[in-house]
Enzyme design. Structure first.
Site, PDB file in Angstrom:
ATOM      1  N   ASP A  13      78.776  35.012  60.434  1.00  0.00           N
ATOM      2  CA  ASP A  13      77.874  35.267  61.561  1.00  0.00           C
ATOM      3  C   ASP A  13      78.269  36.504  62.368  1.00  0.00           C
ATOM      4  OD1 ASP A  13      76.032  32.606  61.816  1.00  0.00           O
ATOM      5  OD2 ASP A  13      78.036  32.091  61.100  1.00  0.00           O
ATOM      6  N   HIS A  67      69.311  34.172  59.455  1.00  0.00           N
ATOM      7  CA  HIS A  67      68.829  35.378  60.134  1.00  0.00           C
ATOM      8  C   HIS A  67      68.533  36.512  59.163  1.00  0.00           C
ATOM      9  CE1 HIS A  67      69.164  34.687  64.561  1.00  0.00           C
ATOM     10  NE2 HIS A  67      69.888  33.676  64.134  1.00  0.00           N
ATOM     11  N   HIS A  95      75.837  28.036  54.597  1.00  0.00           N
ATOM     12  CA  HIS A  95      75.322  28.445  55.912  1.00  0.00           C
ATOM     13  C   HIS A  95      74.270  27.437  56.331  1.00  0.00           C
ATOM     14  CE1 HIS A  95      74.706  31.759  58.918  1.00  0.00           C
ATOM     15  NE2 HIS A  95      73.541  31.134  59.064  1.00  0.00           N
ATOM     16  N   HIS A  98      76.988  29.517  60.035  1.00  0.00           N
ATOM     17  CA  HIS A  98      75.828  29.153  60.855  1.00  0.00           C
ATOM     18  C   HIS A  98      76.222  28.587  62.212  1.00  0.00           C
ATOM     19  CE1 HIS A  98      71.712  28.342  61.829  1.00  0.00           C
ATOM     20  NE2 HIS A  98      71.907  27.043  61.914  1.00  0.00           N
TER      21      HIS A  98
END
Length: 635
Positions: free
Chosen positions: A24, A135, A221, A249
């Site tokens: 991340d 994302h 994730h 995540h």
């Protein structure tokens, strides 16, 4: 940075694989929305991470998704990322890890199906392996940002899965001396869908049967916390043959490995490298780790990130504070003066202690003060404080947040021993109490329930509930602002194509045909999902935007750890130098928690005799060309 060496200089490192783990990174987060005078927090920290990799001479970097913050990052964001990767990951240092898997299998989704440090056109001295997260999920576009980095040769992108009805995960087999690592990766998939696939035994993790002493690492994730029923992956339900799990995540840093007794593996959750939300868990110190694996043993060294912007999160309950009362002013003014004094004398000194002295660390801190009030008279205009601290705080506009205090009785608290601060915050927002235990229902579930009512059924005709929920998932989870437009366009095209096959000539017959087509899709929800998935694949082939469907509701400290011994490896060798190396057809079997089936994975090996021996003697050789030797199972 000062140079740091291993604690034991005499330690034999020929069998030790050193992996830098991080998740991340969120490159580009608020890049165009300046915090104070700076706007590149994520790139500064990413550069620090890469510098750590160089300093510790890691064999490779392993990222757990969300390298980028946006599904469609700006060209500037991608450019700055590539500049950093070229600066730190390309060079002439010798790569000491062998890649034994068949790249055609593990990089099947990539344009160039090869590990980058074996590409003769590239000089890679610090490989990066990465999955994608929610994302940077490419499912709604022709290509994703990770695909671009893959085709550039800067990142080894693995773990991407496009068939959401059955998942079979082949490992990346890496070898250094006598240490073998089987690296499994699964990029982000909608949590409800993945949970269902696990429950239906439709997730297979293949195992190399001839390499019995592999150290098995799984990087994923997904949600780890139980936000909703089936909206997460239970941490004890993954295959028990795994040794180490890197969980992406979740942004709270829990990088110290946690032993899961039910499954007998360890989980490390590095968390995010920057704060992307002003919540309490993000205010904890940020770390990355150096995972050192020696055969079946491992240790992890926590490295505190020094370039992270200071972030202080505090709670203030007005009823618990002795606020000086001036009867010549309103209560809100008294509270304002108290809070102003609290920021000056408590929070700002706390923020000062978080300054590391690193020349690139941002100075202006992030502040979040959550104020619990009992009556409206205790509230004041937050803009007054925002204006006062606009030159001292990075986020003056959202520094203060008011929450209506809701007193939970002792019985309520005792019945919820795991009711974390974040969940309490959610409960207060949603007015949770003992009489209403359904506060954690999903929005998607509410949408589905609403349109299932007879009086609301015809409010959606062309757009289905599945399509609406998928657009909502994509907009919230990936920040895709085109989600609703893309799905509406897709379902309009499908409906028009259906109408062209119908014998209709009036407005009423057209409306009835549209409703009938909708009803057919609603009756067979799985067919509707597959239709969306098919559209994703076909649209991608046409060079247009595509999407996949997910409709379901539902840190220096060292620690030595090892699991029960799983056997010794006898292989030796380093990175091969020839490109015409032998390939070995090796049987791969699923883990014990998967259905009993056998798969074949192509594993590459050096032509050295000792390397041929470590897989066993049940193989015969045959010549298949000037430079290639094919080893086949004699059975």
């Amino acid at each position: 940075m000062s140079s740091k060496k291993d604690n034991n200089a005499d330690e034999d490192t020929s069998n030790i694989v050193k992996i830098l783990i991080a998740t991340d990174i969120h490159l580009g987060f608020e890049y165009n929305k300046k915090r104070g005078q700076e706007s590149d927090d994520s790139f500064t920290t990413f550069e620090e991470i890469l510098q750590y990799g160089k300093e510790y001479e890691v064999d490779f970097i392993l990222l757990g998704g969300d390298l980028f913050h946006d599904t469609k990052p700006s060209q500037t964001t991608i450019l700055k990322c590539m500049e950093l990767l070229r600066k730190y990951c390309l060079g002439s240092r010798e790569i000491k890890i062998q890649f034994l898997s068949d790249p055609e299998v593990v990089f099947n989704h990539c344009t160039y199906k090869t590990v980058n440090y074996e590409d003769p056109n590239l000089n890679v001295d610090m490989p990066v392996f990465s999955i994608h997260g929610n994302h940077d999920d490419p499912s709604f576009g022709t290509v994703g940002s990770m695909d671009l980095l893959s085709v550039s040769g800067l990142i080894n992108y693995f773990g991407k899965w496009t068939d959401l009805t059955q998942i079979t995960i082949p490992p990346l087999i890496l070898k250094k001396g006598e240490t073998h690592i089987a690296l499994y990766g699964l990029s982000y998939i909608n949590d409800q869908r993945l949970s269902r696939l696990f429950r239906d035994f439709k997730v297979d993790m293949l195992r190399p049967t001839e390499i019995s002493d592999c150290f098995n690492i799984f990087v994923l994730h997904q949600n780890r916390s139980p936000y909703s029923e089936y909206g997460y992956i239970p941490q004890h339900k993954l295959p028990s043959f795994l040794n180490f799990i890197i969980w992406g995540h979740e942004h709270e840093c829990r990088i110290t490995p946690e032993f899961i007794p039910e499954a007998e593996y360890f989980i490390s959750q590095p968390g995010s490298s920057i704060a992307t939300s002003l919540c309490e868990s993000e205010a904890k110190p940020k770390y990355i780790g150096i995972l050192s694996v020696n055969k079946s043993k491992f240790k992890i060294t926590k490295l505190k990130l020094q370039t992270v912007r200071p972030f202080v999160f505090n709670n203030l309950v007005i009823q618990d504070e002795e606020i000086p009362k001036n009867y010549t002013e309103q209560l809100s003014e008294s509270v304002y003066n108290f809070v102003d004094n609290y920021i000056q004398n408590v929070i700002m000194p706390q923020a000062a202690t978080l300054l590391s002295g690193h020349p690139k660390q941002p100075i202006l801190p992030l502040i979040r003060l959550r104020i619990f009030y009992s009556c409206d008279e205790e509230m004041f205009d937050e803009m007054k404080l925002a204006q006062k601290y606009c030159d001292e705080i990075a986020n003056p506009m959202d520094m203060i947040i008011f929450r209506k205090q809701k007193i939970l009785n002792k019985q309520s608290k005792s019945n919820n021993p795991n009711f974390s601060d974040d969940l309490q915050n959610m409960a207060q927002i949603l007015c949770y109490d003992d009489d209403d235990r359904n506060w954690n229902k999903t929005v998607q579930g509410g949408v589905k329930k609403y349109f299932s009512l007879k009086e609301n059924k015809d409010k959606l005709t062309v757009l289905t509930v599945n399509g609406l929920n998928e657009a909502l998932n994509r907009f919230v989870d990936r920040g895709d602002t085109d989600a609703f437009k893309d799905i509406v366009n897709h379902q309009m095209k499908k409906t028009i194509a259906h109408l062209e096959t119908c014998d209709i000539d009036t407005t009423e017959s057209i409306c009835n045909a549209i409703r009938n087509f909708r009803d057919i899709r609603m009756e067979d929800e799985q067919e509707d999902i597959m239709m969306l998935q098919t559209s994703s694949n076909s649209t991608k082939n046409r060079g247009e935007e595509s999407f996949q469907s997910d409709m379901d509701e539902n840190e220096d400290e060292e620690r030595n750890m090892s699991r029960p011994k799983r056997g010794r490896g006898t292989g030796q060798g380093s990175r091969g130098t020839g490109r015409g190396r032998a390939k070995l057809k090796t049987k791969i079997s699923p883990g014990p928690s998967t259905p009993a089936l056998t798969k074949v994975l192509h594993v590459k090996k050096s032509r050295k005799k000792q390397d041929q021996n470590y897989m066993g003697s049940s193989y015969k050789t045959k010549q298949s060309g000037a430079n290639d030797i094919i080893l086949e199972d004699s059975d």
